[in-house]
Design an enzyme around this catalytic site. Structure first.
Site, PDB file in Angstrom:
ATOM      1  N   GLU A 196      37.588   9.873 116.683  1.00  0.00           N
ATOM      2  CA  GLU A 196      38.941   9.614 117.190  1.00  0.00           C
ATOM      3  C   GLU A 196      39.017   9.369 118.704  1.00  0.00           C
ATOM      4  O   GLU A 196      39.302  10.274 119.484  1.00  0.00           O
ATOM      5  CB  GLU A 196      39.866  10.774 116.830  1.00  0.00           C
ATOM      6  CG  GLU A 196      39.973  11.020 115.349  1.00  0.00           C
ATOM      7  CD  GLU A 196      41.027  12.064 114.990  1.00  0.00           C
ATOM      8  OE1 GLU A 196      41.519  12.735 115.896  1.00  0.00           O
ATOM      9  OE2 GLU A 196      41.343  12.178 113.802  1.00  0.00           O
ATOM     10  N   GLU A 384      38.514  12.161 107.224  1.00  0.00           N
ATOM     11  CA  GLU A 384      39.404  13.331 107.294  1.00  0.00           C
ATOM     12  C   GLU A 384      40.712  13.001 106.604  1.00  0.00           C
ATOM     13  O   GLU A 384      41.242  11.907 106.759  1.00  0.00           O
ATOM     14  CB  GLU A 384      39.764  13.716 108.743  1.00  0.00           C
ATOM     15  CG  GLU A 384      38.674  14.375 109.519  1.00  0.00           C
ATOM     16  CD  GLU A 384      39.129  14.781 110.937  1.00  0.00           C
ATOM     17  OE1 GLU A 384      40.336  15.000 111.184  1.00  0.00           O
ATOM     18  OE2 GLU A 384      38.235  14.861 111.800  1.00  0.00           O
TER      19      GLU A 384
HETATM   20  C1  PNW Z   1      42.099  15.399 113.877  1.00  0.00           C
HETATM   21  N1  PNW Z   1      47.863  12.798 115.382  1.00  0.00           N
HETATM   22  O1  PNW Z   1      42.916  15.295 115.001  1.00  0.00           O
HETATM   23  C2  PNW Z   1      40.785  15.942 114.389  1.00  0.00           C
HETATM   24  O2  PNW Z   1      39.692  15.093 114.156  1.00  0.00           O
HETATM   25  C3  PNW Z   1      40.482  17.330 113.935  1.00  0.00           C
HETATM   26  O3  PNW Z   1      39.553  17.918 114.816  1.00  0.00           O
HETATM   27  C4  PNW Z   1      41.765  18.124 113.837  1.00  0.00           C
HETATM   28  O4  PNW Z   1      41.571  19.487 113.621  1.00  0.00           O
HETATM   29  C5  PNW Z   1      42.568  17.507 112.718  1.00  0.00           C
HETATM   30  O5  PNW Z   1      42.787  16.129 112.917  1.00  0.00           O
HETATM   31  C6  PNW Z   1      43.944  18.170 112.509  1.00  0.00           C
HETATM   32  O6  PNW Z   1      44.705  18.055 113.673  1.00  0.00           O
HETATM   33  C7  PNW Z   1      44.146  14.672 115.019  1.00  0.00           C
HETATM   34  O7  PNW Z   1      48.693  13.219 116.235  1.00  0.00           O
HETATM   35  C8  PNW Z   1      45.080  15.134 115.911  1.00  0.00           C
HETATM   36  O8  PNW Z   1      48.174  11.840 114.633  1.00  0.00           O
HETATM   37  C9  PNW Z   1      46.291  14.516 116.037  1.00  0.00           C
HETATM   38  C10 PNW Z   1      46.602  13.405 115.261  1.00  0.00           C
HETATM   39  C11 PNW Z   1      45.673  12.929 114.345  1.00  0.00           C
HETATM   40  C12 PNW Z   1      44.438  13.572 114.239  1.00  0.00           C
END
Ligand code: PNW
Length: 478
Positions: A196, A384
């Site tokens: 990401e 994920e």
């Molecule tokens: C992912 N959004 O992060 C990460 O890869 C993980 O480490 C994390 O724990 C998981 O999602 C849950 O948050 C994101 O705002 C954080 O769309 C924010 C977003 C998407 C993915």
């Protein structure tokens, strides 16, 4: 009569040739759809990341990272939590492998902490850090679980001066990737370079909500993003050069997923267009090997400095693309110069317990379709998908996370739709195996299908773990 009953009845009647063939076909298709079976060989897995689960922050020579510094800065993380201990997977990894085995998954997506292997990000290898990952990988393989390894999931060694502001960090990443491929590719077939881009660039250096928590002027962001995708490109080249004939390389990206407000040609086209323009700094640049005009126009005088060879690396052909899929952005066609506009969310749009995690199951389908309709895609994985929920233990020690099951079932049904239409989705990694350090939300947001008691480190399967086990056993969402 349910669709399934109808299917059965129609087939029976068809046996005596009472129904027209077309109707029988329809009934069979309907029966097939109601079961939603996944293709043979579909990869089922769970995902985690090093800083979120390992703990062991000061053990065996691990170097300091940006997340150590950030989480130890008062006021940055909910409850001032940090990842020093996390799920203590550094010591409990054998238990965690048993959780995976009990679910019946064939694969596990994990990440390596760069600073365990190179404590300052480059230079001398720390053998004890390498030994740890050897132990984890060997334990997985011994239990019939295939490791899918991410090289960078945001925990950046602070020894790399300037962090992602410096081009040297991208080069150091390439050297680290070379070592990883050389050492682990005898047992690991699938590598993901980076997790990401937007989270460690925009959110770390502009918004300041993730490490290193900087709030730089937007003009500086273009170069930081460039260093992120350059690291990916150098990583792909290094992994190809140092892996073996079986090595496969991709990444885990969370593109902004544009969902058409209606499934009509004009809105579907708008979603496709928005996908390309709305992800211009990252997946679009990787897939097209350049920055598109719309992006360079926005950047203007702040356009990133690109050196000769950068885009040869960045545009390297990948074996697979991994998608982290969570939340929708609704889009409609309009008569503006871009030809589309994004819809605002009404205040009552439902979300899981993380406010950003809006519930849009069709996000799953469009995440796959938009990417494949824009660019010729090799294999795709969902690297994920999952959600937070306000899990509490009942008096008899259970976690009845029916809302997580609801979320997962509906997203999976939509991934199934993409597969049934022929899109090359080959596997699914649920985020996450267990509750863990949820970045700036600390331990307050639980994404696991196993509940972690942070006092005792006991892991307890939630209802969602039981449910996922059934999905895997039947290779179907019912
Ligand atoms: C992912 N959004 O992060 C990460 O890869 C993980 O480490 C994390 O724990 C998981 O999602 C849950 O948050 C994101 O705002 C954080 O769309 C924010 C977003 C998407 C993915």
């Amino acid at each position: 009569m349910t669709r399934r009953d109808f299917g059965k009845a129609a087939t029976t009647v068809a046996g005596t040739s009472l129904l027209p063939a077309g109707l029988v076909q329809f009934a069979r298709a309907a029966d097939h759809l109601s079961i939603r079976r996944f293709p043979k060989g579909f990869v089922w897995g769970c995902a985690t990341a090093s800083y979120q689960i390992e703990g062991g922050a000061n053990e065996d020579g691990r170097g300091e990272t940006n997340w150590d510094v950030y989480s130890h800065t008062p006021g940055k993380i909910h409850n001032n939590d940090n990842g020093d201990v996390a799920d203590d997977s550094y010591h409990l990894y054998k238990d965690d492998v048993q959780l995976l085995k009990n679910l019946g998954v064939g694969a596990y997506r994990m990440s390596l902490a760069w600073s365990r292997i190179f404590p300052t990000g480059k230079g001398q290898v720390n053998q004890k850090g390498v030994d740890y990952y050897d132990r984890v990988i060997d334990e997985l393989l011994k239990n019939g679980i295939e490791p899918y390894v991410t090289l960078f999931h945001w925990d950046l060694p602070t020894g790399l001066a300037g962090g992602w502001q410096s081009r040297d960090t991208s080069k150091a990443y390439g050297d680290y990737a070379a070592f990883v491929a050389k050492h682990f590719s005898d047992r690991v077939q699938n590598f993901m370079t980076i997790n990401e881009f937007i989270c460690f660039t925009d959110l770390g250096y502009l918004v300041g909500q993730k490490a290193p928590g900087m709030k730089l002027p937007p003009s500086e962001l273009f170069q930081i993003r460039h260093h992120g995708i350059l690291a990916h490109g150098l990583g792909v080249q290094a992994i190809r050069a140092n892996g073996n004939a079986k090595t496969k390389v991709g990444l885990a990206e969370n593109p902004n997923v544009f969902v058409p407000v209606m499934e009509t040609d004009e809105h579907v086209e708008a979603a496709k267009k928005a996908t390309r323009i709305g992800n211009a700094p990252f997946i679009t640049a990787l897939m097209e090997g350049k920055y598109i005009d719309e992006y360079l126009q926005t950047a203007g005088a702040h356009a990133p400095k690109v050196e000769a060879g950068d885009f040869k690396a960045i545009g390297s052909k990948l074996d697979f693309v991994g998608l982290n899929v969570y939340t929708p952005t609704y889009v409609r066609a309009d008569s503006s110069p871009l030809g589309f506009s994004v819809e605002h969310f009404q205040t009552n749009f439902p979300n899981m317990t993380s406010p950003w995690l809006r519930i849009g199951p069709e996000t799953a389908y469009w995440s796959v379709r938009n990417i494949c309709d824009n660019w010729k895609m090799p294999t795709l994985y969902v690297t994920e998908n999952g959600c937070s929920a306000d899990d509490v233990l009942t008096s008899d020690g259970r976690i009845e996370d029916t809302e997580r099951v609801m979320y997962l079932r509906n997203y999976l049904m939509n991934f199934h739709r993409a597969i049934s239409e022929g899109y090359p989705l080959k596997g699914y990694f649920l985020w996450s195996l267990m509750d863990n350090f949820e970045w700036e939300d600390g331990y307050n947001k639980r994404f696991g299908i196993h509940y972690v008691d942070y006092k005792t480190m006991k892991r307890t399967p939630k209802l969602s773990a039981e449910w996922y086990k059934q999905v895997i056993a039947h290779n179907a969402v019912e």
